[in-house]
Design an enzyme around this catalytic site. Sequence first.
Site, PDB file in Angstrom:
ATOM      1  N   ASP A 154      43.918  42.278  45.238  1.00  0.00           N
ATOM      2  CA  ASP A 154      44.757  41.264  44.379  1.00  0.00           C
ATOM      3  C   ASP A 154      45.682  42.188  44.271  1.00  0.00           C
ATOM      4  O   ASP A 154      45.891  43.267  44.921  1.00  0.00           O
ATOM      5  CB  ASP A 154      43.828  40.876  43.726  1.00  0.00           C
ATOM      6  CG  ASP A 154      43.330  42.347  42.996  1.00  0.00           C
ATOM      7  OD1 ASP A 154      43.472  43.370  43.162  1.00  0.00           O
ATOM      8  OD2 ASP A 154      42.385  42.650  41.983  1.00  0.00           O
ATOM      9  N   SER A 155      46.370  42.081  43.413  1.00  0.00           N
ATOM     10  CA  SER A 155      47.792  42.801  43.572  1.00  0.00           C
ATOM     11  C   SER A 155      47.434  44.140  42.122  1.00  0.00           C
ATOM     12  O   SER A 155      48.233  44.829  41.643  1.00  0.00           O
ATOM     13  CB  SER A 155      49.238  41.764  42.182  1.00  0.00           C
ATOM     14  OG  SER A 155      48.288  41.324  41.097  1.00  0.00           O
ATOM     15  N   GLY A 156      46.102  43.982  41.745  1.00  0.00           N
ATOM     16  CA  GLY A 156      46.009  44.772  40.566  1.00  0.00           C
ATOM     17  C   GLY A 156      46.173  44.151  39.032  1.00  0.00           C
ATOM     18  O   GLY A 156      45.712  45.157  37.786  1.00  0.00           O
ATOM     19  N   GLY A 157      47.779  43.877  38.619  1.00  0.00           N
ATOM     20  CA  GLY A 157      47.999  42.773  37.643  1.00  0.00           C
ATOM     21  C   GLY A 157      46.529  42.692  36.728  1.00  0.00           C
ATOM     22  O   GLY A 157      46.172  42.712  36.059  1.00  0.00           O
ATOM     23  N   GLN A 188      51.096  30.541  37.250  1.00  0.00           N
ATOM     24  CA  GLN A 188      50.546  30.953  35.493  1.00  0.00           C
ATOM     25  C   GLN A 188      50.443  29.864  34.855  1.00  0.00           C
ATOM     26  O   GLN A 188      51.208  29.156  35.499  1.00  0.00           O
ATOM     27  CB  GLN A 188      51.245  32.538  35.238  1.00  0.00           C
ATOM     28  CG  GLN A 188      49.869  33.659  36.406  1.00  0.00           C
ATOM     29  CD  GLN A 188      48.971  33.622  35.854  1.00  0.00           C
ATOM     30  OE1 GLN A 188      48.551  33.037  35.153  1.00  0.00           O
ATOM     31  NE2 GLN A 188      48.386  34.622  36.482  1.00  0.00           N
ATOM     32  N   GLY A 201      44.859  32.835  36.598  1.00  0.00           N
ATOM     33  CA  GLY A 201      44.647  31.860  34.415  1.00  0.00           C
ATOM     34  C   GLY A 201      43.787  31.794  34.956  1.00  0.00           C
ATOM     35  O   GLY A 201      43.760  30.812  33.547  1.00  0.00           O
ATOM     36  N   ASP A 232      37.381  33.302  45.467  1.00  0.00           N
ATOM     37  CA  ASP A 232      36.604  34.389  45.711  1.00  0.00           C
ATOM     38  C   ASP A 232      36.083  34.252  44.309  1.00  0.00           C
ATOM     39  O   ASP A 232      36.176  33.568  42.652  1.00  0.00           O
ATOM     40  CB  ASP A 232      37.156  35.863  45.651  1.00  0.00           C
ATOM     41  CG  ASP A 232      38.050  36.255  44.201  1.00  0.00           C
ATOM     42  OD1 ASP A 232      38.950  34.873  44.030  1.00  0.00           O
ATOM     43  OD2 ASP A 232      37.728  37.115  43.600  1.00  0.00           O
ATOM     44  N   CYS A 287      17.052  27.147  50.962  1.00  0.00           N
ATOM     45  CA  CYS A 287      17.916  27.977  51.370  1.00  0.00           C
ATOM     46  C   CYS A 287      17.206  28.263  52.492  1.00  0.00           C
ATOM     47  O   CYS A 287      16.124  28.567  52.837  1.00  0.00           O
ATOM     48  CB  CYS A 287      18.272  28.401  50.795  1.00  0.00           C
ATOM     49  SG  CYS A 287      19.075  30.044  50.927  1.00  0.00           S
ATOM     50  N   CYS A 301      18.413  31.212  53.647  1.00  0.00           N
ATOM     51  CA  CYS A 301      18.711  33.035  54.378  1.00  0.00           C
ATOM     52  C   CYS A 301      17.354  33.667  54.527  1.00  0.00           C
ATOM     53  O   CYS A 301      16.180  33.212  54.537  1.00  0.00           O
ATOM     54  CB  CYS A 301      19.784  33.280  53.182  1.00  0.00           C
ATOM     55  SG  CYS A 301      18.281  34.174  51.118  1.00  0.00           S
ATOM     56  N   CYS A 320      15.136  33.944  51.645  1.00  0.00           N
ATOM     57  CA  CYS A 320      14.294  32.960  51.098  1.00  0.00           C
ATOM     58  C   CYS A 320      13.313  32.426  52.472  1.00  0.00           C
ATOM     59  O   CYS A 320      12.247  31.592  52.497  1.00  0.00           O
ATOM     60  CB  CYS A 320      15.650  31.157  51.397  1.00  0.00           C
ATOM     61  SG  CYS A 320      15.996  31.875  49.346  1.00  0.00           S
ATOM     62  N   HIS A 348      20.855  35.940  48.887  1.00  0.00           N
ATOM     63  CA  HIS A 348      20.881  34.961  49.284  1.00  0.00           C
ATOM     64  C   HIS A 348      21.786  34.335  48.706  1.00  0.00           C
ATOM     65  O   HIS A 348      22.236  33.303  48.120  1.00  0.00           O
ATOM     66  CB  HIS A 348      19.325  34.647  48.208  1.00  0.00           C
ATOM     67  CG  HIS A 348      19.459  33.172  47.492  1.00  0.00           C
ATOM     68  ND1 HIS A 348      18.658  32.243  48.212  1.00  0.00           N
ATOM     69  CD2 HIS A 348      19.819  32.795  46.108  1.00  0.00           C
ATOM     70  CE1 HIS A 348      19.148  31.139  47.503  1.00  0.00           C
ATOM     71  NE2 HIS A 348      19.571  31.434  46.292  1.00  0.00           N
TER      72      HIS A 348
HETATM   73 ZN   LIG Z   1      17.964  31.948  50.015  1.00  0.00          ZN
END
Ligand SMILES: [Zn+2]
Length: 378
Positions: free
Chosen positions: A94-97, A189, A216, A266, A305, A307, A310, A336
């Site tokens: 990211d830009s840090g902003g 924005q 934003g 993200d 799930c 994973c 699980c 998980h």
């Molecule tokens: Zn899981």
Amino acid sequence: MINPPFTFKIEARQDRARAGKFYTPHGVLNTPVFAPVGTQASVKSLTPDQLTNINTSLVLANTYHLHLHPGDELIKELGGLHRFMYWSGPILTDSGGFQVFSLAKNRHIDNDGVTFRSHIDGSTQRLDPEKSISIQENLGADIIMAFDECSDPYDKEYVREAMVRTHAWAERCLQVKTRSDQALFGIVQGGIFEDFRQESAEHIADLEFPGNAIGGLSVGETKSEMHTILELVDRVLPENKPRYLMGVGTPEDLVNGISRGVDIFDCVLPTRLARHNTAMTRYGQRLNVVNAQYTRDAQPLDQQCDCYTCQNFSRAYIRHLIISKEMLAATLLSIHNLHTLINLAHDIRLSILAGNFDDFANRFFQIRSELELDQGGN
Ligand SMILES: [Zn+2]
């Protein structure tokens, strides 16, 4: 066939949803995609191998934090961020902003940049578009972000000022960028105001970045306001470039965002919840695993799930780890929670490729309403 870096190919569309491939110097992103956040060049409690095992393709790292410590120059000296954190796949910084506006103390914003005090040692720091790009070039991520200003979404006068600065700063970022192996994304924005969002999306689109982000959002507005803005921005931003919705990442946000044209997400939520002993299910339920009701519960966190957590561990065992303050608890919960979002984005991708995303989304919201989870809905 060779695809030059930062080519974006849309493989299938369904209404506004898209499945695509974004080519980066460190591999292909199959979109839609969810990216875990590694604030300090580490996705908390997980090794790169563990990230790979849950099909992570893109990792985010934070410019603000890495600039303050250990310093972007040091990371450059040690071979760049990929080498430093031993992640060979695509990275986004990211830009840090956002951190300057949410974490730093005594900030002073002028049209040129931001002066602030470090939240670590109180030292005076300065960040502006040129500095943000120079830090991000030292770090060496595949996708880097324009320096922007994220304002209170409802304060109209401030939103306008911040948007105008964001546009000027986007142009300065483009001018000083030197590395051809990094894609610089612009950021839209404009708070919750439709006229500003329209203006901002047009302005950012005109600058012809190789990808565009929507900033934003998820900063205090309602879900319905977020959806209105996403629909508006989706109509303005170029179709043939990836769209990244910053900092948004619950299961329902993924389904809602993808149905409104978003490709990349993200969020710190899955790993943050994990550190607070909470599991997230595919449909957005949250289990506080420390609760006494799980003491003798032999079930996995989420029955559906597949994973590593699980497949092998019970709620009772994870609760025991939490109460015994074992570090493994955070690891198992992070595996998980991240798997849940990464796999959901992947399943949505498959449904778009198969032409049945509508059914997928309807079923998703049907199950949520049966679980009495839905408020915003579709
Ligand atoms: Zn899981």
